[in-house]
Motif scaffolding. Structure first.
Motif, short mmCIF file in Angstrom:
data_model
loop_
_atom_site.label_atom_id
_atom_site.label_comp_id
_atom_site.label_asym_id
_atom_site.label_seq_id
_atom_site.Cartn_x
_atom_site.Cartn_y
_atom_site.Cartn_z
N UNK A 247 -13.67 -2.07 7.62
CA UNK A 247 -12.24 -1.77 8.17
C UNK A 247 -11.13 -2.59 7.47
N UNK A 248 -11.39 -4.18 7.19
CA UNK A 248 -10.61 -4.82 6.58
C UNK A 248 -10.64 -4.24 4.95
N UNK A 249 -11.84 -3.69 4.38
CA UNK A 249 -11.67 -3.18 3.07
C UNK A 249 -10.77 -1.89 2.91
N UNK A 250 -10.79 -1.10 4.11
CA UNK A 250 -10.00 0.07 4.08
C UNK A 250 -8.46 -0.30 4.21
N UNK A 251 -8.27 -1.28 5.20
CA UNK A 251 -6.84 -1.70 5.28
C UNK A 251 -6.39 -2.42 3.92
N UNK A 252 -6.97 -3.20 3.53
CA UNK A 252 -6.61 -3.38 1.92
C UNK A 252 -6.31 -2.22 0.93
N UNK A 253 -7.23 -1.29 0.97
CA UNK A 253 -7.05 -0.41 0.13
C UNK A 253 -5.92 0.62 0.40
#
Length: 149
Positions: free
Chosen positions: A106-112
């Protein structure tokens, strides 16, 4: 373990996870057939840009879920934030880093999506969840409030 975006066919498995704890068992209606309100809510999530439910999958089984919503805003110089809600891991997978991996996804998606912050709310009764969020680096910086309608 893999991750994927939920589809409407996953709604029963998601509701099963949501209902499978002390608080969820009082809030959810995990029955067959599921109330139509769950399917309507899923369709509304799908229709809203920047809103999705992410699943952790082991084989063909849904073993974890969370809802991730991107929220554009003017505060903090127009910073976009990601909101995490409805976090659950199947009981027989707890303590096996599923939740941690789901949050990393989820954090990787938020960063992207160029979010500057990930935020969540958690029920004050969920002490195990508080320790988990603390371990992941979340800080209890604000007091959350709700008004049930």
């Amino acid at each position: 373990m893999n991750f994927r975006k939920a589809t409407i066919n996953d709604v029963p498995a998601i509701v099963n996870l949501l209902a499978d704890d002390e608080l969820g068992s009082q809030r959810e209606r995990n029955e067959t057939p599921l109330p139509q309100s769950y399917y309507e809510a899923f369709e509304a999530i799908e229709a809203q840009t920047g809103n999705q439910i992410i699943l952790a999958i082991d084989g063909d089984s849904v073993i974890g879920c969370l809802q991730l919503t991107m929220i554009p805003g003017l505060a903090r110089q127009g910073m976009k934030r990601a909101q995490i809600e409805g976090v659950r891991v199947a009981q027989n997978y707890r303590g096996k880093k599923v939740g941690e991996a789901l949050f990393q996804e989820a954090i990787a998606i938020a960063k992207s999506e160029k979010c500057g912050m990930v935020q969540l709310t958690t029920d004050k009764k969920r002490q195990d969840a508080h320790r988990f969020y603390d371990r992941l680096g979340f800080i209890a910086s604000h007091e959350g409030m709700k008004l049930l309608l």
